[in-house]
Design a protein around this motif. Structure first.
Motif, PDB file in Angstrom:
ATOM      1  N   MET A   1       0.835  -1.187   0.000  1.00 47.01           N
ATOM      2  CA  MET A   1       0.000   0.000   0.000  1.00 47.01           C
ATOM      3  C   MET A   1       0.879   1.249   0.000  1.00 47.01           C
ATOM      4  SD  MET A   1      -2.776   1.212   2.851  1.00 47.01           S
ATOM      5  CE  MET A   1      -1.524   1.860   3.956  1.00 47.01           C
ATOM      6  N   THR A   2       0.525   2.196  -0.850  1.00 43.39           N
ATOM      7  CA  THR A   2       1.263   3.451  -0.903  1.00 43.39           C
ATOM      8  C   THR A   2       0.939   4.293   0.326  1.00 43.39           C
ATOM      9  OG1 THR A   2       1.159   3.425  -3.312  1.00 43.39           O
ATOM     10  CG2 THR A   2       1.684   5.518  -2.267  1.00 43.39           C
ATOM     11  N   GLN A   3       1.967   4.877   0.931  1.00 42.56           N
ATOM     12  CA  GLN A   3       1.726   5.676   2.126  1.00 42.56           C
ATOM     13  C   GLN A   3       1.059   7.003   1.751  1.00 42.56           C
ATOM     14  OE1 GLN A   3       4.667   5.591   0.723  1.00 42.56           O
ATOM     15  NE2 GLN A   3       5.570   7.625   0.761  1.00 42.56           N
ATOM     16  N   PRO A   4       0.118   7.473   2.567  1.00 40.10           N
ATOM     17  CA  PRO A   4      -0.618   8.709   2.230  1.00 40.10           C
ATOM     18  C   PRO A   4       0.063   9.963   2.761  1.00 40.10           C
ATOM     19  CG  PRO A   4      -1.631   7.659   4.108  1.00 40.10           C
ATOM     20  CD  PRO A   4      -0.477   6.769   3.708  1.00 40.10           C
ATOM     21  N   PHE A   5       1.391  10.009   2.709  1.00 38.37           N
ATOM     22  CA  PHE A   5       2.113  11.198   3.157  1.00 38.37           C
ATOM     23  C   PHE A   5       3.437  11.289   2.414  1.00 38.37           C
ATOM     24  CE2 PHE A   5       3.147   7.648   5.933  1.00 38.37           C
ATOM     25  CZ  PHE A   5       4.533   7.658   5.991  1.00 38.37           C
ATOM     26  N   SER A   6       3.909  12.514   2.235  1.00 36.97           N
ATOM     27  CA  SER A   6       5.193  12.712   1.564  1.00 36.97           C
ATOM     28  C   SER A   6       6.062  13.713   2.302  1.00 36.97           C
ATOM     29  CB  SER A   6       4.972  13.180   0.119  1.00 36.97           C
ATOM     30  OG  SER A   6       4.220  14.383   0.092  1.00 36.97           O
ATOM     31  N   SER A   7       5.628  14.124   3.487  1.00 38.48           N
ATOM     32  CA  SER A   7       6.404  15.045   4.307  1.00 38.48           C
ATOM     33  C   SER A   7       6.065  14.776   5.760  1.00 38.48           C
ATOM     34  CB  SER A   7       6.078  16.498   3.958  1.00 38.48           C
ATOM     35  OG  SER A   7       4.747  16.802   4.352  1.00 38.48           O
ATOM     36  N   LEU A   8       6.878  15.309   6.659  1.00 39.69           N
ATOM     37  CA  LEU A   8       6.586  15.154   8.085  1.00 39.69           C
ATOM     38  C   LEU A   8       5.314  15.905   8.459  1.00 39.69           C
ATOM     39  CD1 LEU A   8      10.121  15.340   9.770  1.00 39.69           C
ATOM     40  CD2 LEU A   8       8.711  13.320   9.318  1.00 39.69           C
ATOM     41  N   ALA A   9       5.051  17.023   7.820  1.00 43.86           N
ATOM     42  CA  ALA A   9       3.826  17.769   8.098  1.00 43.86           C
ATOM     43  C   ALA A   9       2.597  16.943   7.718  1.00 43.86           C
ATOM     44  CB  ALA A   9       3.832  19.092   7.348  1.00 43.86           C
ATOM     45  N   GLU A  10       2.671  16.245   6.597  1.00 46.57           N
ATOM     46  CA  GLU A  10       1.545  15.405   6.181  1.00 46.57           C
ATOM     47  C   GLU A  10       1.396  14.199   7.109  1.00 46.57           C
ATOM     48  OE1 GLU A  10       2.022  14.387   2.078  1.00 46.57           O
ATOM     49  OE2 GLU A  10       1.704  16.444   1.382  1.00 46.57           O
ATOM     50  N   PHE A  11       2.510  13.662   7.582  1.00 43.83           N
ATOM     51  CA  PHE A  11       2.438  12.551   8.533  1.00 43.83           C
ATOM     52  C   PHE A  11       1.811  13.035   9.848  1.00 43.83           C
ATOM     53  CE2 PHE A  11       4.270   9.770  11.829  1.00 43.83           C
ATOM     54  CZ  PHE A  11       3.869   8.528  11.342  1.00 43.83           C
ATOM     55  N   SER A 137      17.865  13.464   7.340  1.00 45.26           N
ATOM     56  CA  SER A 137      17.151  14.560   6.688  1.00 45.26           C
ATOM     57  C   SER A 137      15.654  14.263   6.757  1.00 45.26           C
ATOM     58  CB  SER A 137      17.572  14.675   5.222  1.00 45.26           C
ATOM     59  OG  SER A 137      17.148  13.514   4.508  1.00 45.26           O
ATOM     60  N   GLU A 138      14.836  15.240   6.412  1.00 51.03           N
ATOM     61  CA  GLU A 138      13.395  14.983   6.381  1.00 51.03           C
ATOM     62  C   GLU A 138      13.068  13.887   5.369  1.00 51.03           C
ATOM     63  OE1 GLU A 138       9.032  17.099   5.771  1.00 51.03           O
ATOM     64  OE2 GLU A 138      10.820  18.341   5.911  1.00 51.03           O
ATOM     65  N   ALA A 139      13.703  13.923   4.211  1.00 50.67           N
ATOM     66  CA  ALA A 139      13.424  12.916   3.180  1.00 50.67           C
ATOM     67  C   ALA A 139      13.781  11.512   3.670  1.00 50.67           C
ATOM     68  CB  ALA A 139      14.194  13.241   1.901  1.00 50.67           C
ATOM     69  N   GLU A 140      14.903  11.380   4.364  1.00 57.46           N
ATOM     70  CA  GLU A 140      15.292  10.074   4.899  1.00 57.46           C
ATOM     71  C   GLU A 140      14.308   9.601   5.955  1.00 57.46           C
ATOM     72  OE1 GLU A 140      20.162  10.115   4.501  1.00 57.46           O
ATOM     73  OE2 GLU A 140      19.223  11.276   6.108  1.00 57.46           O
ATOM     74  N   THR A 141      13.850  10.509   6.786  1.00 54.01           N
ATOM     75  CA  THR A 141      12.885  10.147   7.825  1.00 54.01           C
ATOM     76  C   THR A 141      11.569   9.710   7.211  1.00 54.01           C
ATOM     77  OG1 THR A 141      13.905  11.836   9.228  1.00 54.01           O
ATOM     78  CG2 THR A 141      11.823  10.916   9.973  1.00 54.01           C
ATOM     79  N   VAL A 142      11.089  10.474   6.241  1.00 54.39           N
ATOM     80  CA  VAL A 142       9.831  10.132   5.571  1.00 54.39           C
ATOM     81  C   VAL A 142       9.943   8.777   4.880  1.00 54.39           C
ATOM     82  CG1 VAL A 142       8.306  10.772   3.644  1.00 54.39           C
ATOM     83  CG2 VAL A 142       9.027  12.498   5.321  1.00 54.39           C
ATOM     84  N   SER A 143      11.095   8.522   4.255  1.00 57.80           N
ATOM     85  CA  SER A 143      11.310   7.233   3.592  1.00 57.80           C
ATOM     86  C   SER A 143      11.234   6.079   4.588  1.00 57.80           C
ATOM     87  CB  SER A 143      12.663   7.231   2.885  1.00 57.80           C
ATOM     88  OG  SER A 143      12.929   5.969   2.299  1.00 57.80           O
ATOM     89  N   ALA A 144      11.846   6.251   5.763  1.00 57.98           N
ATOM     90  CA  ALA A 144      11.818   5.191   6.777  1.00 57.98           C
ATOM     91  C   ALA A 144      10.419   5.025   7.361  1.00 57.98           C
ATOM     92  CB  ALA A 144      12.825   5.502   7.878  1.00 57.98           C
TER      93      ALA A 144
END
Length: 339
Positions: A1-11, A137-144
């Motif tokens: 399932m694709t995650q419904p967020f692409s940033s920490l703010a969206e998470f 980074s934010e991108a690394e965190t979002v990826s994890a």
């Protein structure tokens, strides 16, 4: 399932929009409990656990049939500071052990009928040393976070996240210090078995980490990014995804609880679908459980990680549901109701 967020703010927004338990299922489970062939409250906390689980599953008389355990592994740049009794190479070696069925978590999953998945996150690329700046980074965190989110099987009816990562008790201690205050010495423990000098070093590294990452203080997602690791972020993402799927969670030991605490700090109530599996021997675990308002199911002196304590607690929750859903009512058994 694709995650419904692409940033920490969206998470963050996703955490704030998460739904709660099914009130009608809770009422029906409470009613059923009141008619079972036992004195009121005689099964103690098992009754509360059954009703809690029923609410999240939307079923007044559920059973646990498909528990899922996922062990996430990651490497930490801070391990180069010598904060562990073992070298960073052990992370990858233990991942192979998990995959070959040779670890404690393999045996515990088999004993409670749980599936086990093992997910290694970029082991060849450790996070940055958080004592000098943000671990990710934010991108690394979002990826994890996304890796954890997508690891949850929507068909599971109970979820446990475990971890493996040399240096991650230092990471967990740094997160807890940032979120809940106190001194670094209050939160660091012996982890893999460091000596007194190693314990002092861990505390010093945590102090340096907080000084290098002031934005982490009191901020759940920033603490996860700046002081955590990929496996901690993945556990947080998985715990959040389980809520999305109405799957109850059993939280494991100190490191998992630190990751979970990032969610609770980011959004109060984010862990309402979770219980604490056990209280470990790691120094800060009792305190962080108190901070997030979780009473452990077991206290057996474990300090292994891997999801081991939470996997063991699956048996307790299964037993609670078997009693709740399998026992006869007074009417069914032809027994006089004391009420």
């Amino acid at each position: 399932m694709t995650q419904p967020f692409s940033s920490l703010a969206e998470f963050q927004a996703l955490l704030e929009q998460a739904g709660g338990p099914d009130g009608s299922a809770i009422e029906a489970a409470q009613d059923r409990d009141s008619h079972l062939t036992k004195p009121p409250g005689a099964l103690g906390r098992l009754e509360d656990l059954a009703i809690w689980y029923a609410g999240w599953r939307g079923d007044a008389a559920p059973r646990i049939e498909n528990p899922q355990v996922v062990v996430f592994a990651g490497n930490h740049g801070v391990a180069a500071r010598g904060v562990s009794a073992f070298p960073a190479e052990v992370t990858a070696q233990m991942v192979l052990n998990f995959q070959h069925g040779g670890a404690a978590i393999n045996q515990l999953c088999a004993s409670v009928g749980a599936s086990l998945d093992v997910i290694a996150l970029d082991l060849d690329t450790p996070t940055a040393d958080f004592s000098a700046g943000p671990a990710m980074s934010e991108a690394e965190t979002v990826s994890a976070l996304a890796t954890g989110w997508k690891a949850v099987d929507p068909a599971a009816d109970l979820f446990v996240a475990g971890e493996m990562g040399i240096g991650n008790t230092t990471s967990g201690a740094a997160i807890c210090t940032a979120l809940f205050g106190g001194s670094a010495a209050d939160w660091v423990g012996r982890g893999t078995g460091v000596d007194d000098a190693g314990l002092t070093l861990k505390a010093q590294v945590v102090v340096e980490g907080l000084a290098a990452n002031p934005q982490a203080k009191g901020n759940g997602l920033e603490a996860l990014r700046c002081l955590g690791g990929r496996e901690l972020a993945a556990m947080a993402g998985a715990i959040a995804a389980a809520r999305f799927h109405k799957i109850p969670v059993i939280i494991d030991g100190f490191i998992c609880t630190a990751a979970a605490a990032c969610l609770e700090t980011a959004c109060k109530g984010a862990l309402d679908h979770a219980v604490a599996g056990h209280q470990s021997r790691e120094a800060g675990h009792v305190q962080v459980l108190q901070e997030i308002g979780k009473e452990p199911l077991l206290s057996l002196g474990l300090r292994l990680g891997e999801g081991s304590g939470a996997a063991l607690a699956i048996g307790v929750l299964k037993a609670a549901l078997d009693c709740h859903s399998g026992m006869a009512t007074f009417a069914q058994a032809g027994v006089a109701d004391g009420g």
